[in-house]
Design an enzyme around this catalytic site. Structure first.
Site, PDB file in Angstrom:
ATOM      1  N   PHE A 159      -6.420  -3.861  -1.671  1.00 35.87           N
ATOM      2  CA  PHE A 159      -5.640  -2.871  -2.408  1.00 35.87           C
ATOM      3  C   PHE A 159      -5.212  -3.482  -3.739  1.00 35.87           C
ATOM      4  CE2 PHE A 159      -5.711  -0.386   1.301  1.00 35.87           C
ATOM      5  CZ  PHE A 159      -5.267   0.894   0.972  1.00 35.87           C
ATOM      6  N   CYS A 170       3.237   5.029 -13.630  1.00 33.10           N
ATOM      7  CA  CYS A 170       2.862   6.363 -13.148  1.00 33.10           C
ATOM      8  C   CYS A 170       3.338   7.397 -14.167  1.00 33.10           C
ATOM      9  CB  CYS A 170       3.511   6.643 -11.791  1.00 33.10           C
ATOM     10  SG  CYS A 170       3.000   8.224 -11.049  1.00 33.10           S
ATOM     11  N   CYS A 175       7.299  13.793  -8.842  1.00 27.70           N
ATOM     12  CA  CYS A 175       7.091  13.245  -7.502  1.00 27.70           C
ATOM     13  C   CYS A 175       8.344  12.476  -7.112  1.00 27.70           C
ATOM     14  CB  CYS A 175       5.860  12.326  -7.483  1.00 27.70           C
ATOM     15  SG  CYS A 175       5.508  11.617  -5.861  1.00 27.70           S
ATOM     16  N   CYS A 227       8.342   9.589  -3.687  1.00 28.68           N
ATOM     17  CA  CYS A 227       7.529   8.375  -3.676  1.00 28.68           C
ATOM     18  C   CYS A 227       8.277   7.228  -2.998  1.00 28.68           C
ATOM     19  CB  CYS A 227       7.148   7.982  -5.095  1.00 28.68           C
ATOM     20  SG  CYS A 227       6.108   6.504  -5.195  1.00 28.68           S
ATOM     21  N   ASP A 228       7.574   6.483  -2.128  1.00 26.27           N
ATOM     22  CA  ASP A 228       8.187   5.351  -1.439  1.00 26.27           C
ATOM     23  C   ASP A 228       7.563   4.027  -1.849  1.00 26.27           C
ATOM     24  OD1 ASP A 228       5.721   5.590  -0.259  1.00 26.27           O
ATOM     25  OD2 ASP A 228       6.448   5.687   1.811  1.00 26.27           O
ATOM     26  N   THR A 229       6.922   4.002  -3.031  1.00 29.68           N
ATOM     27  CA  THR A 229       6.176   2.828  -3.470  1.00 29.68           C
ATOM     28  C   THR A 229       6.811   2.199  -4.710  1.00 29.68           C
ATOM     29  OG1 THR A 229       4.127   3.811  -2.647  1.00 29.68           O
ATOM     30  CG2 THR A 229       3.915   2.005  -4.217  1.00 29.68           C
ATOM     31  N   GLU A 280      -7.083   6.179  -5.215  1.00 28.71           N
ATOM     32  CA  GLU A 280      -6.118   7.159  -4.730  1.00 28.71           C
ATOM     33  C   GLU A 280      -5.351   7.649  -5.947  1.00 28.71           C
ATOM     34  OE1 GLU A 280      -3.786   5.263  -1.697  1.00 28.71           O
ATOM     35  OE2 GLU A 280      -5.467   5.228  -0.275  1.00 28.71           O
ATOM     36  N   HIS A 294      -0.629   2.389   8.924  1.00 29.90           N
ATOM     37  CA  HIS A 294      -0.175   1.039   8.589  1.00 29.90           C
ATOM     38  C   HIS A 294       1.309   0.846   8.858  1.00 29.90           C
ATOM     39  CE1 HIS A 294       0.076   3.690   5.124  1.00 29.90           C
ATOM     40  NE2 HIS A 294       0.992   2.909   4.586  1.00 29.90           N
TER      41      HIS A 294
END
Length: 218
Positions: A25, A31, A46, A49-51, A117, A212
């Site tokens: 990855f 973003c 968005c 988002c959890d990133t 993605e 995951h």
């Protein structure tokens, strides 16, 4: 160009049609639908988002001055000689802001398959091997074709019907996991049940979960 990468790691793909596949990855920083700052979350396109995609300070992250430099770092993550086709997933943030044909060509020469993605708001290089389109909110999606359409569900401004004209080999619903520890479990259960019911009523859609997180890997 200089590529800004938040983090890079070797793991198993956790969602969608490639779930369970060993993958490198490469998470690009930045973003176009959220700044990544908590103070901007409520007004973001968005907002769930959890990133963490801010900066270049994650494991394997950094600034890479050339496509060859970044390709070398990606190649180094793969356990060479272990068998299988090397596979890299470009993600973010929004990878379409930085991803180039030159980088993908360089990795192709090293035997890699290259996937992305994306939220679908940016034009992508034409030489990608796999495109996962994941629309967010009311953002304008300019992609009309993809290998898999993975929609976080439910999203009031992005119902599945809105993407009926997208040419996709696979269509997945991924249950929404709202931000905020105090609401995650019950909200996730509600979202999962809603996604299951939608898929049962619309068999062209399939359920995908974040495997995951279930098995506790990166």
């Amino acid at each position: 160009m200089t590529y800004s990468v938040k983090e890079m790691f070797y793991t198993l793909q956790g969602e969608g049609a490639q779930a369970g596949r060993p993958s490198v990855f490469c998470r690009f920083a930045g973003c176009n639908l959220w700044s990544g700052r908590e103070e901007d979350r409520a007004s973001a396109v968005c907002s769930f988002c959890d990133t963490d995609f801010v900066g270049t300070d994650g494991p394997g992250g950094g600034k890479f001055k050339t496509a060859a430099d970044l390709a070398s770092a990606i190649i180094a993550q793969w356990p060479m000689g272990a068998g299988g086709t090397p596979y890299v997933v470009f993600t973010g943030g929004e990878p379409g802001l930085q991803l180039t044909e030159e980088l993908i060509d360089t990795l192709h020469r090293a035997g890699f398959e290259c996937a992305v993605e994306t939220n679908g708001t940016q034009q992508l290089p034409s030489n990608l091997d796999w495109v996962c389109l994941s629309p967010k909110g009311a953002s304008e999606v300019i992609l009309t074709r993809c290998d898999e359409l993975k929609l976080v569900f439910p999203q009031p401004e992005a119902p599945p019907e809105r993407f009926n004209t997208v040419n996709a080999r696979y269509r997945f619903l991924s249950p929404l996991n709202p931000w905020g520890e105090e609401v995650i479990l019950p909200a996730r259960q509600d979202s999962t049940r809603a996604a299951i019911e939608y898929c049962l009523a619309h068999p062209d859609w399939r359920l995908t979960i974040q495997m995951h997180k279930v098995v506790n890997i990166a």
